[in-house]
Motif scaffolding. Structure first.
Motif, mmCIF file in Angstrom:
data_model
loop_
_atom_site.group_PDB
_atom_site.id
_atom_site.type_symbol
_atom_site.label_atom_id
_atom_site.label_comp_id
_atom_site.label_asym_id
_atom_site.label_seq_id
_atom_site.Cartn_x
_atom_site.Cartn_y
_atom_site.Cartn_z
ATOM 1 N N ARG A 48 26.659 -6.516 -53.746
ATOM 2 C CA ARG A 48 28.143 -6.134 -54.654
ATOM 3 C C ARG A 48 27.351 -4.474 -55.301
ATOM 4 O O ARG A 48 28.090 -4.145 -56.060
ATOM 5 N N ASN A 51 27.418 -1.555 -53.994
ATOM 6 C CA ASN A 51 28.899 -1.302 -53.698
ATOM 7 C C ASN A 51 29.352 -0.801 -55.285
ATOM 8 O O ASN A 51 30.653 0.313 -54.639
ATOM 9 N N GLN A 55 30.762 2.330 -55.470
ATOM 10 C CA GLN A 55 32.386 3.411 -56.399
ATOM 11 C C GLN A 55 32.592 4.035 -57.094
ATOM 12 O O GLN A 55 33.023 4.687 -57.981
ATOM 13 N N GLN A 68 36.420 -3.339 -49.630
ATOM 14 C CA GLN A 68 35.258 -4.381 -49.415
ATOM 15 C C GLN A 68 35.871 -5.631 -48.666
ATOM 16 O O GLN A 68 36.300 -6.797 -48.963
#
Length: 136
Positions: A48, A51, A55, A68
């Motif tokens: 997470r 990610n 982003q 996601q």
């Protein structure tokens, strides 16, 4: 940090040189955990965080960001932390702590050629195509 753990972490980091990973960053962090539940929880948190960093680096508008999701095999067990219960479908069927699969978790059937949902496939290639269609 205990001296032995510090020495071990350095040795572990040296086992994975940057050239084998295809980037210029060498491995600088090693995490020690007490159980498989903690290891899975940490893996989810690291994914997470990565990610989110990706982003932020893309500077993409919130509504244009890729969706996601976590893919997990049906009836899988990943541990008893709050994060791992979300991705452990065996709990979704029991009606205990968690009653349904969260929207960001995609359950796929176990790819079993002999007893699975696609056991009637003529060969491994056809079965692979059938099972991989669940994650496209």
């Amino acid at each position: 940090l205990h001296p032995n753990a510090s020495l071990l972490s350095q040795k572990l980091a040296n086992l994975f040189p940057s050239s084998s990973r295809g980037d210029d960053d060498s491995l600088t962090k090693v995490f020690f955990v007490n159980s498989g539940s903690e290891a899975n929880d940490l893996a989810l948190r690291l994914a997470r965080a990565h990610n989110k960093k990706q982003q932020n680096n893309l500077h993409v508008q919130k509504d244009k960001q890729p969706k996601q999701c976590i893919i997990t095999i049906d009836h899988a067990y990943h541990g008893h932390t709050l994060a791992t219960l979300d991705v452990s479908p065996y709990k979704h069927h029991q009606g205990t702590e968690i009653t349904e699969c969260p929207a960001y978790v995609k359950r796929v059937p176990y790819p079993d050629m002999y007893r699975g949902v696609h056991s009637n496939c003529k060969d491994e290639i056809e079965a692979t195509e059938q099972y991989s269609a669940y994650v496209e």
